[in-house]
Write a protein that holds these residues in place. Structure first.
Motif, PDB file in Angstrom:
ATOM      1  N   LYS A 189       0.827  -1.142  -0.063  1.00 48.79           N
ATOM      2  CA  LYS A 189       0.039  -0.056  -0.052  1.00 48.79           C
ATOM      3  C   LYS A 189       0.776   1.288   0.013  1.00 48.79           C
ATOM      4  CE  LYS A 189      -4.053  -2.135   2.393  1.00 48.79           C
ATOM      5  NZ  LYS A 189      -4.844  -2.333   3.602  1.00 48.79           N
ATOM      6  N   GLN A 190       1.884   1.117   0.639  1.00 53.78           N
ATOM      7  CA  GLN A 190       2.936   2.460   0.678  1.00 53.78           C
ATOM      8  C   GLN A 190       4.034   2.477  -0.387  1.00 53.78           C
ATOM      9  OE1 GLN A 190       3.634   3.514   5.004  1.00 53.78           O
ATOM     10  NE2 GLN A 190       2.134   2.370   5.398  1.00 53.78           N
ATOM     11  N   GLY A 191       4.117   1.508  -1.028  1.00 55.59           N
ATOM     12  CA  GLY A 191       5.321   1.344  -1.889  1.00 55.59           C
ATOM     13  C   GLY A 191       6.661   1.442  -1.582  1.00 55.59           C
ATOM     14  N   VAL A 192       7.001   0.827  -0.127  1.00 51.71           N
ATOM     15  CA  VAL A 192       8.208   1.086   0.533  1.00 51.71           C
ATOM     16  C   VAL A 192       8.861  -0.307   0.197  1.00 51.71           C
ATOM     17  CG1 VAL A 192       9.465   0.837   2.710  1.00 51.71           C
ATOM     18  CG2 VAL A 192       7.247   2.186   2.454  1.00 51.71           C
ATOM     19  N   THR A 193      10.388  -0.388  -0.302  1.00 50.99           N
ATOM     20  CA  THR A 193      10.856  -1.517  -0.400  1.00 50.99           C
ATOM     21  C   THR A 193      11.351  -2.076   0.806  1.00 50.99           C
ATOM     22  OG1 THR A 193      12.049  -0.347  -2.279  1.00 50.99           O
ATOM     23  CG2 THR A 193      12.924  -2.562  -1.561  1.00 50.99           C
ATOM     24  N   VAL A 194      11.083  -3.294   1.419  1.00 52.50           N
ATOM     25  CA  VAL A 194      11.112  -4.165   2.544  1.00 52.50           C
ATOM     26  C   VAL A 194      11.887  -5.312   2.407  1.00 52.50           C
ATOM     27  CG1 VAL A 194      10.212  -4.911   4.778  1.00 52.50           C
ATOM     28  CG2 VAL A 194       8.667  -3.071   3.237  1.00 52.50           C
ATOM     29  N   LEU A 195      13.143  -5.331   2.900  1.00 54.99           N
ATOM     30  CA  LEU A 195      13.990  -6.346   3.042  1.00 54.99           C
ATOM     31  C   LEU A 195      13.855  -7.198   4.391  1.00 54.99           C
ATOM     32  CD1 LEU A 195      15.035  -4.196   0.926  1.00 54.99           C
ATOM     33  CD2 LEU A 195      17.504  -5.554   1.080  1.00 54.99           C
ATOM     34  N   VAL A 196      13.618  -8.523   4.338  1.00 54.56           N
ATOM     35  CA  VAL A 196      13.381  -9.315   5.220  1.00 54.56           C
ATOM     36  C   VAL A 196      14.480 -10.327   5.288  1.00 54.56           C
ATOM     37  CG1 VAL A 196      11.792 -10.667   6.812  1.00 54.56           C
ATOM     38  CG2 VAL A 196      10.958  -8.663   5.870  1.00 54.56           C
ATOM     39  N   SER A 197      15.041 -10.869   6.412  1.00 55.58           N
ATOM     40  CA  SER A 197      15.955 -12.048   6.521  1.00 55.58           C
ATOM     41  C   SER A 197      14.981 -12.879   7.496  1.00 55.58           C
ATOM     42  CB  SER A 197      17.288 -12.066   6.689  1.00 55.58           C
ATOM     43  OG  SER A 197      17.339 -11.727   8.115  1.00 55.58           O
ATOM     44  N   SER A 198      14.971 -14.203   7.452  1.00 54.39           N
ATOM     45  CA  SER A 198      14.279 -15.037   8.459  1.00 54.39           C
ATOM     46  C   SER A 198      14.579 -16.448   8.253  1.00 54.39           C
ATOM     47  CB  SER A 198      12.730 -14.887   8.594  1.00 54.39           C
ATOM     48  OG  SER A 198      11.924 -15.510   9.301  1.00 54.39           O
ATOM     49  N   HIS A 199      14.694 -17.168   9.329  1.00 52.48           N
ATOM     50  CA  HIS A 199      14.970 -18.488   9.422  1.00 52.48           C
ATOM     51  C   HIS A 199      13.483 -19.194   9.242  1.00 52.48           C
ATOM     52  CE1 HIS A 199      18.981 -18.006  11.298  1.00 52.48           C
ATOM     53  NE2 HIS A 199      19.076 -18.704  10.356  1.00 52.48           N
ATOM     54  N   ASP A 200      12.548 -18.504   9.455  1.00 50.32           N
ATOM     55  CA  ASP A 200      11.063 -19.167   9.227  1.00 50.32           C
ATOM     56  C   ASP A 200      10.423 -18.926   8.231  1.00 50.32           C
ATOM     57  OD1 ASP A 200       8.104 -19.270   9.572  1.00 50.32           O
ATOM     58  OD2 ASP A 200       8.498 -19.125  11.754  1.00 50.32           O
ATOM     59  N   LEU A 201      10.528 -20.298   7.175  1.00 45.89           N
ATOM     60  CA  LEU A 201      10.023 -20.145   5.915  1.00 45.89           C
ATOM     61  C   LEU A 201       8.487 -19.856   5.574  1.00 45.89           C
ATOM     62  CD1 LEU A 201      11.945 -23.450   4.689  1.00 45.89           C
ATOM     63  CD2 LEU A 201      12.834 -20.982   4.658  1.00 45.89           C
ATOM     64  N   MET A 202       7.673 -20.054   6.743  1.00 44.86           N
ATOM     65  CA  MET A 202       6.372 -19.965   6.449  1.00 44.86           C
ATOM     66  C   MET A 202       6.191 -18.455   6.627  1.00 44.86           C
ATOM     67  SD  MET A 202       3.145 -21.288   8.709  1.00 44.86           S
ATOM     68  CE  MET A 202       3.470 -23.019   7.965  1.00 44.86           C
ATOM     69  N   HIS A 203       6.781 -17.798   7.383  1.00 46.94           N
ATOM     70  CA  HIS A 203       6.375 -16.382   7.474  1.00 46.94           C
ATOM     71  C   HIS A 203       6.878 -15.495   6.287  1.00 46.94           C
ATOM     72  CE1 HIS A 203       4.740 -16.864  11.513  1.00 46.94           C
ATOM     73  NE2 HIS A 203       6.090 -16.746  12.130  1.00 46.94           N
ATOM     74  N   VAL A 204       8.320 -16.004   5.859  1.00 46.29           N
ATOM     75  CA  VAL A 204       8.887 -15.070   4.970  1.00 46.29           C
ATOM     76  C   VAL A 204       7.886 -15.139   3.487  1.00 46.29           C
ATOM     77  CG1 VAL A 204      10.459 -16.764   4.070  1.00 46.29           C
ATOM     78  CG2 VAL A 204      10.985 -14.246   4.071  1.00 46.29           C
ATOM     79  N   THR A 205       7.617 -16.580   3.446  1.00 45.95           N
ATOM     80  CA  THR A 205       6.539 -16.807   2.309  1.00 45.95           C
ATOM     81  C   THR A 205       5.335 -15.993   2.386  1.00 45.95           C
ATOM     82  OG1 THR A 205       6.668 -18.966   3.203  1.00 45.95           O
ATOM     83  CG2 THR A 205       6.851 -18.947   0.786  1.00 45.95           C
ATOM     84  N   ASP A 206       4.714 -15.953   3.291  1.00 45.52           N
ATOM     85  CA  ASP A 206       3.559 -15.257   3.786  1.00 45.52           C
ATOM     86  C   ASP A 206       3.619 -13.617   3.339  1.00 45.52           C
ATOM     87  OD1 ASP A 206       2.121 -17.191   4.528  1.00 45.52           O
ATOM     88  OD2 ASP A 206       2.224 -16.751   6.657  1.00 45.52           O
ATOM     89  N   VAL A 207       4.974 -12.965   3.606  1.00 46.12           N
ATOM     90  CA  VAL A 207       4.978 -11.578   3.498  1.00 46.12           C
ATOM     91  C   VAL A 207       5.801 -11.164   2.201  1.00 46.12           C
ATOM     92  CG1 VAL A 207       4.540 -11.114   5.936  1.00 46.12           C
ATOM     93  CG2 VAL A 207       6.994 -11.296   5.217  1.00 46.12           C
ATOM     94  N   CYS A 208       6.691 -12.081   1.590  1.00 43.77           N
ATOM     95  CA  CYS A 208       7.501 -11.520   0.795  1.00 43.77           C
ATOM     96  C   CYS A 208       7.156 -11.858  -0.663  1.00 43.77           C
ATOM     97  CB  CYS A 208       8.891 -12.050   0.871  1.00 43.77           C
ATOM     98  SG  CYS A 208       9.829 -11.357   2.647  1.00 43.77           S
ATOM     99  N   GLU A 209       6.911 -11.114  -1.856  1.00 42.95           N
ATOM    100  CA  GLU A 209       6.567 -11.425  -3.019  1.00 42.95           C
ATOM    101  C   GLU A 209       7.991 -12.156  -3.836  1.00 42.95           C
ATOM    102  OE1 GLU A 209       6.224  -7.831  -5.558  1.00 42.95           O
ATOM    103  OE2 GLU A 209       6.427  -6.983  -3.671  1.00 42.95           O
ATOM    104  N   ARG A 210       9.166 -12.217  -3.235  1.00 44.66           N
ATOM    105  CA  ARG A 210      10.144 -12.545  -3.711  1.00 44.66           C
ATOM    106  C   ARG A 210      11.140 -13.037  -2.779  1.00 44.66           C
ATOM    107  NH1 ARG A 210      14.747  -9.161  -6.995  1.00 44.66           N
ATOM    108  NH2 ARG A 210      16.320 -10.556  -7.554  1.00 44.66           N
ATOM    109  N   ILE A 211      11.474 -14.313  -2.906  1.00 43.79           N
ATOM    110  CA  ILE A 211      12.517 -14.836  -1.950  1.00 43.79           C
ATOM    111  C   ILE A 211      13.991 -15.284  -2.562  1.00 43.79           C
ATOM    112  CG2 ILE A 211      12.781 -16.622  -0.225  1.00 43.79           C
ATOM    113  CD1 ILE A 211       9.831 -16.680   0.039  1.00 43.79           C
ATOM    114  N   VAL A 212      15.155 -14.935  -2.017  1.00 46.07           N
ATOM    115  CA  VAL A 212      16.293 -15.293  -2.497  1.00 46.07           C
ATOM    116  C   VAL A 212      16.815 -16.239  -1.414  1.00 46.07           C
ATOM    117  CG1 VAL A 212      18.624 -14.640  -2.823  1.00 46.07           C
ATOM    118  CG2 VAL A 212      16.948 -13.671  -4.086  1.00 46.07           C
ATOM    119  N   VAL A 213      17.313 -17.637  -1.756  1.00 49.90           N
ATOM    120  CA  VAL A 213      17.919 -18.381  -0.941  1.00 49.90           C
ATOM    121  C   VAL A 213      19.760 -18.417  -1.070  1.00 49.90           C
ATOM    122  CG1 VAL A 213      18.437 -20.661  -0.308  1.00 49.90           C
ATOM    123  CG2 VAL A 213      16.065 -20.025  -1.161  1.00 49.90           C
ATOM    124  N   LEU A 214      20.319 -18.116  -0.026  1.00 56.39           N
ATOM    125  CA  LEU A 214      21.705 -17.880  -0.034  1.00 56.39           C
ATOM    126  C   LEU A 214      22.257 -19.242   0.660  1.00 56.39           C
ATOM    127  CD1 LEU A 214      22.707 -14.498   1.427  1.00 56.39           C
ATOM    128  CD2 LEU A 214      23.058 -15.386  -0.941  1.00 56.39           C
TER     129      LEU A 214
END
Length: 235
Positions: A181-206
């Motif tokens: 809604k606000q157009g902010v670029t949000v970068l999230v790292s997480s060990h929780d795969l479910m949470h990160v898939t819920d909130v991120c439209e793109r996911i990179v695996v390192l």
């Protein structure tokens, strides 16, 4: 918005990060996942100019991060409690961050009023120093402080850790609102795969400092990530 080119970080003979190219467009909710030591925090530290790259660079809105501080007015982050000032109360800390970002007390109070549910009556008006709050409440304070001043880029390292389930759900709503809604670029790292898939439209695996997957999130993404990390992926 954020362009990473030929970036590496080495400590002695050990390479802990090696990213040839990574572009994160404006307004994207971007997730970074990987096991311990994969390079997630190293990448965020380079993005915030906390450490210097061995080779290459990151551009944040055309600004070379390691050569100029012009990215700072529109970028904010919360990595861990070391970002807090422990001898301040949450209110003092919020006003201090607001002052740094050109916000007066009324501006800060208006923002804080939007997060009463998130604070759950445990942050404001408690007459406690930040250092005396629980890890979860320190994290709540740090995350909301990162929203002060209408930043265009927000970086959150393990934001869901130490939060109770109710707060995790509220945080997911906050992150989605920022990006969608606000157009902010949000970068999230997480060990929780479910949470990160819920909130991120793109996911990179390192993995060992290198990108091994770059996924647009869809209904199958969580299963794909679980298969990858469980070693049951089809080759």
């Amino acid at each position: 918005m954020i362009i990473t080119s030929n970036l590496s970080k080495k400590y002695g003979n050990k390479t802990v990060l090696n990213i040839d190219n990574l572009e994160i467009p404006k307004g994207q909710s971007f997730g970074l996942v990987g096991n311990n030591g994969a390079g997630k925090t190293t990448y965020f530290s380079l993005l915030l100019d906390l450490i210097q790259p061995s080779t290459g660079h990151i551009k944040n809105n055309e600004v070379l991060v390691h050569e100029s501080e012009d990215w700072k007015p529109f970028t904010s982050s919360f990595i861990d409690e070391s970002f807090l000032i422990g001898y301040l109360t949450p209110e003092e800390y919020f006003y201090f961050i607001g002052d740094l970002r050109g916000q007066n007390k009324a501006d800060v109070n208006t923002l804080l009023s939007q997060f009463e549910d998130f604070f759950h009556g445990e942050i404001l008006g408690q007459k406690k120093y930040l250092r005396d709050l629980s890890k979860g409440n320190q994290k709540k304070a740090g995350i909301v402080a990162a929203l002060i001043g209408n930043p265009e880029v927000i970086i959150l390292d393990e934001p869901f850790a130490n939060l109770d389930p109710t707060t995790q759900i509220r945080l997911k709503g906050i992150i989605k609102d920022l990006a969608e809604k606000q157009g902010v670029t949000v970068l999230v790292s997480s060990h929780d795969l479910m949470h990160v898939t819920d909130v991120c439209e793109r996911i990179v695996v390192l993995e060992k400092g290198e990108i091994v997957k770059d996924l647009e999130t869809n209904a199958a993404t969580l299963k794909e990530l679980e298969a990858h990390f469980s070693g049951s992926e089809l080759v």
